[in-house]
Design a protein around this motif. Structure first.
Motif, PDB file in Angstrom:
ATOM      1  N   VAL A 420       0.842  -1.206   0.000  1.00 40.91           N
ATOM      2  CA  VAL A 420       0.000   0.000   0.000  1.00 40.91           C
ATOM      3  C   VAL A 420       0.873   1.251   0.000  1.00 40.91           C
ATOM      4  CG1 VAL A 420      -1.655   1.337   1.352  1.00 40.91           C
ATOM      5  CG2 VAL A 420      -1.962  -1.137   1.094  1.00 40.91           C
ATOM      6  N   GLN A 424       0.826   4.152  -2.875  1.00 41.33           N
ATOM      7  CA  GLN A 424       0.512   5.542  -2.530  1.00 41.33           C
ATOM      8  C   GLN A 424       1.636   6.481  -2.966  1.00 41.33           C
ATOM      9  OE1 GLN A 424      -0.209   5.125   1.690  1.00 41.33           O
ATOM     10  NE2 GLN A 424      -2.421   4.964   1.418  1.00 41.33           N
ATOM     11  N   SER A 427       1.611   6.762  -6.765  1.00 41.02           N
ATOM     12  CA  SER A 427       0.449   7.537  -7.220  1.00 41.02           C
ATOM     13  C   SER A 427       0.669   9.038  -7.028  1.00 41.02           C
ATOM     14  CB  SER A 427      -0.812   7.093  -6.474  1.00 41.02           C
ATOM     15  OG  SER A 427      -1.118   5.741  -6.756  1.00 41.02           O
ATOM     16  N   ARG A 487      -7.232  -0.626  -4.949  1.00 45.04           N
ATOM     17  CA  ARG A 487      -6.025   0.208  -5.016  1.00 45.04           C
ATOM     18  C   ARG A 487      -5.206  -0.130  -6.262  1.00 45.04           C
ATOM     19  NH1 ARG A 487      -4.412   3.215  -0.666  1.00 45.04           N
ATOM     20  NH2 ARG A 487      -5.495   2.862   1.314  1.00 45.04           N
TER      21      ARG A 487
END
Length: 561
Positions: A420, A424, A427, A487
């Motif tokens: 994750v 993140q 992104s 995600r």
């Protein structure tokens, strides 16, 4: 032509590991064992492999560094490779033989022509199988030597911590290939191998002729001999601490305390080393803390675990109130140190802080408090955080050993959290033409390295390379209803081409193809009408398209000097 230099991209960074700052055996220690190893290297016989087998913490790597330096002084060291889990290319065998060939070319100039020819004939040799690399880069160049100077009748490879290689199949194959060196007639090629007595290693030796190797079990050395060596080590380290801390009494620590430490060590040098490192900043108070327990008996591993638990409880304050919305020291420990012990490559403090989206000073404080088990050079911001010994990782990831579960790290959850964090981070930062190259046909080799470092800092490169690996190790399935599914879908929908561009710039497009295929294998679909079906279809088409991308720029350059 003096030698051939394989491009750095095809060599494992830090694998040789012959720094003058890394410890070797003290002069008065390991005397008989070192004599046995040197006798093996000097005596012609069929045993082309010496296997030093020992439990965690018994000093295998220190012995490997010692003999490597001794053979280097005698100009007999051909190459060395120190495996280390969590240290990038040193955690697997993909660059094992190319790294050895690079070093062998420097150690023995007469091998240059043979290695040069192998590289020119097969520019894609770094992508070929381990067997092909061994055959063409090492075995054939050695077998083609017509004459060898008398002082170089044998070259020695030092391979440390083979059990730290991720792929069990590669471990067995490496041992099998190394055993083929006994058939060389032009020169003796020897391999000094250290490892824990893990099952893949033992099976690997079962599959090769017994005459091809001899072994020594380090943890079966009689206790009085090991205790004496540990005593010498402790006295040496405590002398050093006394010199730095001049106010310490001349008799510190007393003989009774030293003897108690020797008993607690139970033959593990790593225990003695951790005690010395832990006590260094506050010698008297911390040594009292180490000795302040009644558990004198128990296995050496139990004593090591007890030592690790004391270090953690001293470094991580779990008592006291935490303001609402603020992360507790224990939560911060699990997030930061839990990440450190499962990273595929070591990160600097600043890179780790950026990846975890955490304040730099919080990471800095957490790592600094654990300097007894983490190598954290405060004066060099560009040096990654490293575990001082893999036994600390083993301890944190094993809830049978780390019996205070608030410190235990759940491997799958930690990998999921890092996946994750990687998504993140990517992104937030990935975009089209991230290095402002303007020309879409630019070759990787034409991109200014400083531009790459500025636009794709290390934490971004890490996330690009390993987010799929972390996803796989989290053992999740990408299906509707799973948070990670959404995600991943959102990331690929917006940044897939940006990600491929970044991988291409850093020279990892072939790995990108494998990662897309890995994502394909992780997706499960229960209903073809679900969004997952179209997600799966898109991934499979991308995997097919990626596999057709020419592997040119940045993948097959070999620099010749």
């Amino acid at each position: 032509m003096r030698c051939v230099v394989i491009a750095e991209a095809h060599c494992a960074d830090g694998a040789a590991r012959r720094s003058d700052h890394e410890p070797t055996c003290l002069k008065e220690t390991r005397v008989d064992l070192l004599k046995d190893i040197m006798h093996w290297s000097d005596t012609p016989n069929d045993a082309c492999i010496f296997w030093l087998n020992g439990m965690a913490g018994t000093g295998k790597s220190t012995i490997a560094r010692t003999v490597a330096r001794e053979w280097a002084k005698k100009e007999r060291l051909g190459a060395s490779f120190f495996f280390s889990r969590g240290q990038g290319d040193r955690a697997h065998a993909s660059k094992f033989f190319t790294t050895l060939a690079y070093q062998l070319a420097y150690a023995q100039p007469s091998l240059t022509a043979g290695i040069h020819k192998a590289v020119c004939d097969r520019p894609d040799i770094p992508r070929q199988s381990l067997r092909e690399q061994w055959k063409h880069l090492i075995l054939e160049p050695l077998s083609q030597l017509s004459s060898v100077p008398s002082q170089l009748q044998s070259l020695i490879l030092v391979i440390d911590a083979l059990d730290e290689c991720d792929d069990e199949n590669d471990i067995g194959l490496i041992l099998q290939l190394l055993s083929e060196a006994k058939n060389l007639s032009s020169m003796r090629l020897l391999a000094f191998v250290t490892s824990r007595p893990e099952t893949p290693i033992r099976y690997g030796f079962v599959d090769i002729p017994k005459a091809a190797y001899q072994h020594f079990i380090l943890h079966e050395i009689p206790n009085p001999i090991v205790d004496l060596d540990i005593s010498v080590f402790l006295q040496h380290e405590f002398d050093r601490i006394r010199k730095r801390r001049r106010r310490l009494p001349s008799g510190w620590p007393d003989e009774q305390s030293v003897q108690r430490l020797i008993r607690k060590a139970g033959g593990l040098f790593i225990y003695a080393a951790k005690v010395c490192r832990f006590t260094e900043s506050s010698p008297q108070d911390r040594l009292s803390l180490v000795l302040d327990d009644s558990k004198e008996k128990g296995s050496s591993m139990e004593q090591l675990d007890l030592m690790y638990m004391k270090l953690l409880r001293y470094a991580v304050r779990v008592e006291g109130r935490v303001p609402p919305g603020e992360e507790s020291p224990l939560e911060r420990f699990r997030r930061i140190v839990g990440s450190i012990v499962i990273l595929f490559e070591a990160l600097t403090v600043s890179a780790l802080a950026s990846l975890l989206e955490t304040q730099l000073d919080k990471v800095d404080q957490t790592v600094e408090s654990l300097s007894s088990v983490l190598n954290y050079p405060e004066s060099a911001e560009d040096i990654p955080i490293r575990l001082l010994h893999p036994s600390f990782r083993d301890f944190l990831l094993d809830n049978r050993r780390c019996d205070d579960l608030q410190f235990c790290v759940d491997r799958e959850n930690a990998h999921g959290d890092l996946a994750v964090s990687c998504l993140q981070l990517l992104s937030r930062h990935l975009k089209q033409d991230i290095c402002s190259l303007k020309l879409p046909g630019s070759l990787t080799s034409e991109v200014d390295p400083y531009t790459v470092q500025r636009c794709l800092p290390y934490e971004i490169r890490y996330a690009c390379q390993y987010w799929v690996d972390h996803l796989q190790r989290s053992n999740v399935k990408l299906c509707d209803g799973e948070p990670l599914h959404d995600r991943v879908h959102a990331f690929l929908n917006e940044h897939f081409l940006h990600w491929l561009e970044a991988l291409s710039i850093i020279g990892n497009m072939p790995d990108g193809v494998l990662m897309v295929k890995a994502l394909d294998s992780m997706i499960t679909v229960s209903n073809p009408k679900d969004l997952s079906f179209f997600f799966l279809l898109g991934i499979r088409r991308l995997a097919t398209a990626c596999s057709k991308i020419p592997q040119t720029a940045g993948f097959s350059e070999w620099n010749l000097l």
